[in-house]
Structure formats: structure tokens, C-alpha cells
Design an enzyme around this catalytic site. Sequence first.
Site, mmCIF file in Angstrom:
data_model
loop_
_atom_site.group_PDB
_atom_site.id
_atom_site.type_symbol
_atom_site.label_atom_id
_atom_site.label_comp_id
_atom_site.label_asym_id
_atom_site.label_seq_id
_atom_site.Cartn_x
_atom_site.Cartn_y
_atom_site.Cartn_z
ATOM 1 N N ILE B 14 0.870 -1.557 -0.345
ATOM 2 C CA ILE B 14 0.021 -0.531 -0.001
ATOM 3 C C ILE B 14 1.257 1.311 -0.043
ATOM 4 O O ILE B 14 0.874 1.739 0.797
ATOM 5 C CB ILE B 14 -0.807 -0.287 0.899
ATOM 6 C CG1 ILE B 14 -1.933 -1.252 0.840
ATOM 7 C CG2 ILE B 14 -2.103 1.143 1.187
ATOM 8 C CD1 ILE B 14 -2.881 -1.851 1.909
ATOM 9 N N HIS B 15 1.284 1.959 -1.267
ATOM 10 C CA HIS B 15 2.304 2.985 -1.539
ATOM 11 C C HIS B 15 0.706 4.131 -1.822
ATOM 12 O O HIS B 15 0.109 4.380 -1.607
ATOM 13 C CB HIS B 15 2.485 3.115 -2.247
ATOM 14 C CG HIS B 15 4.548 1.931 -2.287
ATOM 15 N ND1 HIS B 15 5.037 1.609 -3.223
ATOM 16 C CD2 HIS B 15 4.529 1.618 -1.134
ATOM 17 C CE1 HIS B 15 6.346 1.716 -2.320
ATOM 18 N NE2 HIS B 15 5.655 1.302 -1.013
ATOM 19 N N ALA B 16 1.489 5.054 -1.816
ATOM 20 C CA ALA B 16 0.425 6.223 -2.708
ATOM 21 C C ALA B 16 -1.310 6.533 -2.466
ATOM 22 O O ALA B 16 -1.564 6.586 -2.625
ATOM 23 C CB ALA B 16 1.275 7.581 -2.826
ATOM 24 N N ALA B 19 -3.344 3.938 -1.176
ATOM 25 C CA ALA B 19 -3.839 3.888 -0.264
ATOM 26 C C ALA B 19 -4.650 5.770 -0.778
ATOM 27 O O ALA B 19 -5.458 5.403 -0.284
ATOM 28 C CB ALA B 19 -2.322 5.071 0.322
#
Lengths: 569, 86
Positions: B14-16, B19
Site C-alpha cells: 500500500i503505497h501512495a 492508499a
Amino acid sequence: MLKGIAASSGVAIGKALVIVDKEVEIERRTIENVEAETTKLQNAVATAKEQLEKIKEIAREKIGEDKAQVFEAHLMMLEDPEFIGAVEAQISAESICAEYALKQTADMFISMFESMDNEYMRERAADIRDVSKRIINILMGIETASIAEIDRECIIVINDLTPSDTAQMDKEKVLGFATDIGGRTSHSAIMARSLEIPAVVGLSNVTTTVKTGDMLILDGDEGVVIVNPDEETLQKYREKQQKLIEYKKELSKLVNAESITVDGRKVELAANIGTPSNVEGALKNGAEGVGLFRTEFLYMDKDSLPTEEEQFEAYKAVLEGMEGRPVVIRTLDIGGDKKLPYLKIDEEMNPFLGYRAIRLCLDRKDIFKTQLRALFRASVYGNLKIMFPMISGIEELRQAKAVVEEVKNELKVEGIAYSNDVEIGIMIEIPSAAIVSDILAKEVDFFSIGTNDLIQYTVAVDRMNEKISYLYDPFHPAVLRLIKMVIDNAHKEGKWAGMCGEMAGDERIIPVLLGFGLDEFSMSASSILKARKLITSLNYEEAKKLADEVVMCATSEEIKSKIQNFVNR
Amino acid sequence: MMEKKIVIQNETGIHARPAGIIVKEAAKFKSAITIEKAGKEYNAKSIMSLMTMAAKKGEEIVIKANGEDEAQAIEALTNLILNGLE
């Protein structure tokens, strides 16, 4: 005269507008009315949202969807309950003013992001800083000299430009800009080039030396800024500016022109690109194809391998964007000097001669197959050609092609569509491959000569070593002979030969490459129109004669003067 | 209150960008929604909170929802995180 870094080409002459970004002092004020302070915060956030929506729209139009994404992220931060909620909680718990509470909360998030182990995440701290500064300025009623509101022609002088500054720049008004900090690859420099505004960056003290209203000459090619010049200097630069404008005008007429010599020899001028977002610039500069799409960006700056889906989307975007024009995609060229932390490759004594590119891919078939699957799945969206890097001989080529067959069979079994017309080629960048190119030509569809590495390996010169950089010489007779040999061997088998190293866009040597019979020249997009202007002025039959003479020369000096005479005739 | 335990499947975690996708989905529900990882709770409606969670592939998380539409919220987010983040 101030010396900086040439960041974006062109000459700008005009009055300076110095924008000083003051560090504002934020005091911890206690307040009486919590409710009023909270409303004040909410209003400021709403105003910030309006501003950002506007900036996002402007950015989308001017610099493209891709670069406008950063403002989408800013907007999400404004709507973040943990962020704004925390500020509100602090206002009521401590009865303090909104700007101080906001600063505290922002600082906490900034330090949290800055301590993360991922570089991408660390950079997000800059976004939080940008957003919170916007709200604080609104809260404190600080009028920021908005670049969007500039109403007269000027040269902007500023410490550094943020993404929101550059996105709002009006090209009609902003003649150029000069900054204290930054380098050729810094954000502001990249933006300047894509907006085609002359810029000099990294001048270190331009904001303190120059005053608003000073007359400036800014030369984005030499990287200099001249303050209050005399009439003679002004005249000199006005002429230079005029010449540049006329030259650019002439070039822009060539965007949709064919790359054809006066006697009818047609070649392809293509662009080297690094990400799907480069397609727009390639087309704007008249690219007839993509001669090298480096796929490394998909693998860098992350902590695991890219998925097939991620890769598929990127390849599809480029193929669709190029609307049926040829697109040569190079399979993964990594290892040695370009490291991927998650692959855990051992330290090597000679990374340029080490475990990299096709060598790594044939060893790690899982990685290679994922990429090939994504490529073939994308192949139905355009004119795809696949190229393997660092091939040294026929065995590697055969092994790589066997994996291609494996992947195609798998797709067939799974009932997934792919194109049967995908050409398979190799990069010629190792001398051994050049020497046996007659053998290799029988089993490929094309060659693309990678000159950066070919020169390095042929004359045994480390191109990073400044002490011996004089040896890194594209005019070396051995290099030119190898190139001629590779092109001849391709043509003997009825295959085409291209070039994707820096040499392909080097105007000093293009006449010789043309004379050798090179079919495709792939270069950075900004060089294409200049190359086309040159090629459309040349005669192929004469270039052939020049090429024949050049390969008989003993030294690169002789070669250079022969080409010089040819062009000046 | 309802909750569900799942394991992160997508390669990049779950990166930018993921997210952002989760936050947009979570915002559609009235329930309070949190994600627990390694004993710490993160607000699923906050992009900054989710980004600092930095969940990686193979890590176990617990989605918790509390409110009138908690069942739908759990279902939608489970689906999204397991299948929709690529």
C-alpha cells in the site's frame, strides 16, 4: 555576469521580478473562541481547495495529466481527516491559534514521512510542506506574489520554483527564470524545458544580487545572467535571440515533414524515451517512431519487481500513444552499476562487464518471462518491436528467442491475444556482437547500435573516468569501421539497422551515418528537428562517398576535418 | 462492529496510489473504518495515515468498520484491497 547552470535553451531579455519567499514566524497565540478559530481553519482549507482545483486545471492543460497528478495528492491531503482533524483537536485541546496548530501537525507528519525507508515516501514530505504553507499563508493573510497573476512581461528571479509555481506560469508573460538553487535535472529545470521557457538555475545568489526592475539578459544555453547590460551587449544578445527564434520557426515547420535527403533517400528519425509520459514530447518534436523505450523506470525506486499488469499498462500506453508508429522496447537492462536493492546482486569488480541485462534475464527467467508476457499482451495495441540488450553472440540470442517462443505458446494456450508481427532485434553494443553481426543478422529482424557502450568497450575506456575521457571518441576510426560493418551485415540479410546511442543525434557525425546507410536514427526528442533539418539538406550519394573516405582515415582528427569540409561546401 | 483479517496481495503493497484508492472507497461509507497492522490502528479515510502504515505484500491487516453500513464497508474494502489495487 552571473554564472549558473544552463537549464532550458533560449535567450530572454527583460525586466527582473524578484520574488522573495519569506520564512514566516509563527507564534503560539492562545485564543478565546475555539469555535471561531475552527471555522477560520475550515474556511482557509476551503480557500486552499479552490486554489488547488484551479492550479490543477491549469497544470492539466499546460503540462499534461501526468504532471498534474501531484496536485491531486495535495487535494487529498486537504481532505484528510487525520491531518485537518488533528489540527482541530489541537486548537480545542490547547486553545491555540490555527496556524500554530497546523504547523505542529504538519511538522509531525513531515518528520514521520522523512524517516521512512522508501525514497518515494520521503519525497512526499515536500508535498505536506507545500500544502501546509498554502493554508498558513491564507490563515495569516500573507499575499504570496502569485506567479499566476503576473500582468507584465518579466524574468522571474526566485530562490527555487515549486511545482505549483511552474504550473501556473503564463508563457506570454514569463520570459524566463533564474533561480538560486537547482541543477539540470531538478524539477524547475525539467518544467522549464517542457514549457520551452529559457532558464538558468543554480546561480546561488541571484535573488540577493538582482533587484526588481533591473534589466536582465538570460542565456539558457550558456547558463549566464547579465545584470543591467550596456547597449552593445544588449544588441549582441538581441541578435542572438532573433537568430534563435528564426531557427526555431524553421524547425517547427519540419514537425510533420519526412526525413528525406535532396536525392530521395528516406530514413526514420525516432525518439529515445524513458516513460510513457515522454510520448507526448516525442510526437511534438516530430518523432516518426520510438527507437528505444528504456523499461528500467518500471523496476527502479520501488521495493519489489513490477507486476505483469503494471508493465502491460505502460507498454500499452506507449504503443497506443504512438498511434501505429514503430516502437522498439528494450527488455530490462539492469545490474552492475544500475542496482535494484530487492534483487540482491553481489558487488562486482567490473560492473560494466558483469552480471547485467540479458545475462541477468537469461539467469532469472521468471523476471524475463513476466516482461515478455506483458510485451506480447500489449503487442495488439500498436507496432511493437522487441530488442535485447548486451547480446555478445548467437547463443544468447537463441536462448532469448526460445523464451519468446515459450511465452507465445503459453499465451496461445491461455487464449490471450498477441500480434504475430512483432519484430525481434538486438542491440549491438559489444564489439564481439559487431564482429559476428553477419551471423547474428540471419536470426534477427533488426539491429540497433548502442554507441555509448560500443565506444566504451571498443577502445576500453571507462566513460565515467575523467582522466581518460579524451579516449571516449565517437570519431575513432575503429568505432566508425565497426558501425559500417554492422550496417552492411544487416543489409546483406535484408534487415534494417538503427542506432539509439547519443551519436545518432550528433549533427557532427550524422552525414557519415547517413552515408553508411543507417536506416533509423533514435535520439532524445529535442534533437529530432535539428537532425531532420540537416538530413533534408544533404545528398545521399555524396554522403556515401564521404563515408567511404572516412573509413580509410587514420585518425579522428582527419575524420573530423573531412566531415567539416563536406558540410561547409 | 465488524472486522476481517486479510493478507496484502499486491506486489507493491500500500503505497501512495493504492492508499488514495482505498481512501476514496472508504469515504463512500458512513461507518468509521480503520485498518490495524501489527497492533496499530490507521484511519482508512486518511491518505496520510494509510501511507505511514506502509503495508507490504504478505503482511496481515485487519479491516474494522463500525456504523450502519459496516457490513457493506468491510465487503467493499476487502474486495478492493485483495483485487483492485494493481
